[in-house]
Design a protein around this motif. Structure first.
Motif, mmCIF file in Angstrom:
data_model
loop_
_atom_site.group_PDB
_atom_site.id
_atom_site.type_symbol
_atom_site.label_atom_id
_atom_site.label_comp_id
_atom_site.label_asym_id
_atom_site.label_seq_id
_atom_site.Cartn_x
_atom_site.Cartn_y
_atom_site.Cartn_z
ATOM 1 N N ARG A 8 5.387 36.817 55.385
ATOM 2 C CA ARG A 8 5.774 35.445 55.733
ATOM 3 C C ARG A 8 7.259 35.254 55.504
ATOM 4 N NH1 ARG A 8 3.856 31.528 50.813
ATOM 5 N NH2 ARG A 8 5.053 32.621 49.221
ATOM 6 N N GLU A 9 7.752 34.139 55.998
ATOM 7 C CA GLU A 9 9.193 33.875 55.896
ATOM 8 C C GLU A 9 9.436 32.385 55.703
ATOM 9 O OE1 GLU A 9 9.326 35.572 59.796
ATOM 10 O OE2 GLU A 9 10.366 33.809 60.635
ATOM 11 N N ARG A 10 10.532 32.057 55.040
ATOM 12 C CA ARG A 10 10.956 30.673 54.858
ATOM 13 C C ARG A 10 11.863 30.310 56.012
ATOM 14 N NH1 ARG A 10 14.710 29.499 50.849
ATOM 15 N NH2 ARG A 10 14.994 31.745 50.718
ATOM 16 N N ARG A 11 11.438 29.381 56.846
ATOM 17 C CA ARG A 11 12.272 28.970 57.979
ATOM 18 C C ARG A 11 13.265 27.914 57.494
ATOM 19 N NH1 ARG A 11 11.345 29.182 63.378
ATOM 20 N NH2 ARG A 11 10.957 31.354 62.832
ATOM 21 N N LEU A 12 14.539 28.215 57.633
ATOM 22 C CA LEU A 12 15.573 27.282 57.171
ATOM 23 C C LEU A 12 15.745 26.142 58.188
ATOM 24 C CD1 LEU A 12 18.239 29.774 55.809
ATOM 25 C CD2 LEU A 12 16.250 28.800 54.652
ATOM 26 N N PRO A 13 16.058 24.915 57.758
ATOM 27 C CA PRO A 13 16.276 24.562 56.354
ATOM 28 C C PRO A 13 14.947 24.451 55.603
ATOM 29 C CG PRO A 13 16.457 22.605 57.732
ATOM 30 C CD PRO A 13 16.213 23.762 58.649
ATOM 31 N N SER A 14 14.995 24.843 54.341
ATOM 32 C CA SER A 14 13.842 24.619 53.483
ATOM 33 C C SER A 14 14.373 24.114 52.160
ATOM 34 C CB SER A 14 13.039 25.904 53.309
ATOM 35 O OG SER A 14 13.745 26.813 52.514
ATOM 36 N N THR A 15 13.526 23.485 51.390
ATOM 37 C CA THR A 15 13.950 22.894 50.122
ATOM 38 C C THR A 15 13.065 23.437 49.013
ATOM 39 O OG1 THR A 15 12.390 21.081 50.303
ATOM 40 C CG2 THR A 15 14.564 20.738 51.299
ATOM 41 N N LEU A 16 13.405 23.084 47.783
ATOM 42 C CA LEU A 16 12.573 23.531 46.671
ATOM 43 C C LEU A 16 11.153 22.968 46.804
ATOM 44 C CD1 LEU A 16 14.908 23.369 43.562
ATOM 45 C CD2 LEU A 16 13.804 25.389 44.571
ATOM 46 N N LEU A 17 11.075 21.739 47.313
ATOM 47 C CA LEU A 17 9.758 21.107 47.423
ATOM 48 C C LEU A 17 8.988 21.614 48.636
ATOM 49 C CD1 LEU A 17 10.515 17.420 46.438
ATOM 50 C CD2 LEU A 17 9.301 19.192 45.127
#
Ligand code: MTE
Ligand code: MO
Length: 312
Positions: free
Chosen positions: A273-282
């Motif tokens: 899996r991947e974090r799609r930017l923008p992402s935040t801590l929450l």
């Protein structure tokens, strides 16, 4: 900068004369003969037919694309490139072409793309660190540039090198840096000639900012981001597989092919899996990673017969 979207010019507006004129200009600029027929991969006619797959996901905001970067020549923090890269002088920009090709020597990069019109390409971009973006690059298919240099039949790979200029690149001066500068990357010839492979000269409709690899950088959308080498000053055609910088630093973690593959984890984290930017801590905005970053239909055929479980 002129940007042509591949499909926003109706065919009828481009006359055969214009085609002919452009072609004549190119040929004159580098003193090149008509395109070489012996290159691997796709032919010119096939490339003209090629449909760039559409990306439906929203674009990553420009300030993230140009403010959250990996460009270790300027430091290892994601904010270092945007902070320090303004020091880099990108004009003039000389490029050395060497190895297995007819047209070798030193060129101004602008001469290598003279007469070619950048296209806009919206691509998913997946870093090996498991974050990703959707980016509107503009650039020229690498195949068009390489064809002009007339690689010969011994050219099985092409190697690219980034500028080495410690006076302007503080990361290259860092004594604790584990990188043996300059940064080097490579592709197999058929990967390099694939119509998805782009030499980007701009992003978001503007010339490439220094932190994104001005004045030109590679974009290989089905591979992890480290393959997309920035600020290129050398192109070398070779019969041997190049040793790219990250493979040299950590051969157990990074390889030559580095195709995006959710089934093969990085030794220290999952690639599923991947974090799609923008992402935040929450809201980490996780999404599944796709084989070949979603470009399998276009590129999987390049790897027929290869063991993809070891293809990192
Ligand atoms: N010369 C050079 N090219 C490089 C890098 C680098 O450190 N130096 N980082 C790579 C990595 S790991 C990624 S993810 C992308 C980042 O590109 P971007 O900052 O334009 O998003 O550039 C790649 N190209
Ligand atoms: Mo990366």
């Amino acid at each position: 900068m002129l940007i042509r979207k591949p499909d926003d010019i109706p065919g009828s507006e481009i006359t055969p004369e214009q085609h002919f004129h452009n072609r004549r200009t190119l040929v004159r600029t580098l003193g090149l003969a008509a395109g070489s027929a012996l290159l691997p991969g796709i032919t010119r006619a096939e490339a003209d037919e090629f449909q760039v797959p559409a990306v439906d996901d929203p674009l990553t905001p420009e300030k993230i694309v140009t403010g959250f970067n990996n460009f270790y020549e300027f430091g290892t923090d994601k904010s270092d490139p945007a902070r320090y890269a303004h020091r880099l002088t990108t004009s003039p920009w000389r490029v050395t072409v060497s190895g297995e090709a007819e047209k070798t020597g030193e060129f101004d990069y602008e001469d290598l793309i003279a007469g070619m019109t950048p296209e806009e390409r919206i691509y998913r971009f997946r870093c090996v660190e498991a974050w990703s973006m959707v980016v509107p690059w503009s650039g020229i298919p690498l195949a068009d540039i390489l064809r002009r240099l007339e690689p010969n039949s011994r050219a099985r790979y092409v190697e690219f090198t980034t500028l080495y200029r410690p006076e302007e690149m503080p990361g290259q001066k860092a004594i604790f840096s584990s990188i043996d500068w300059p940064y080097v990357e490579g592709l197999r010839m058929d990967e390099a000639m694939h119509p998805l492979t782009l030499m980007a000269t701009g992003v978001y409709g503007k010339p490439l900012p220094n932190q994104n690899g001005a004045p030109w950088r590679l974009i290989v959308p089905w591979k992890y981001g480290f393959k997309s080498i920035k600020s290129i000053v050398a192109i070398r055609f070779t019969s041997r597989e190049p040793v790219n910088t990250w493979q040299q630093i950590a051969p157990r973690e990074y390889g030559f092919y580095a195709n995006v593959n959710p089934a093969v984890d990085h030794p220290r984290w999952s690639q599923a899996r991947e974090r799609r930017l923008p992402s935040t801590l929450l809201d980490q905005n996780w999404m599944p990673t796709l084989p070949f970053n979603g470009y399998a239909d276009q590129v999987a055929g390049l790897y027929d017969g290869m063991d993809l479980s070891r293809n990192f």
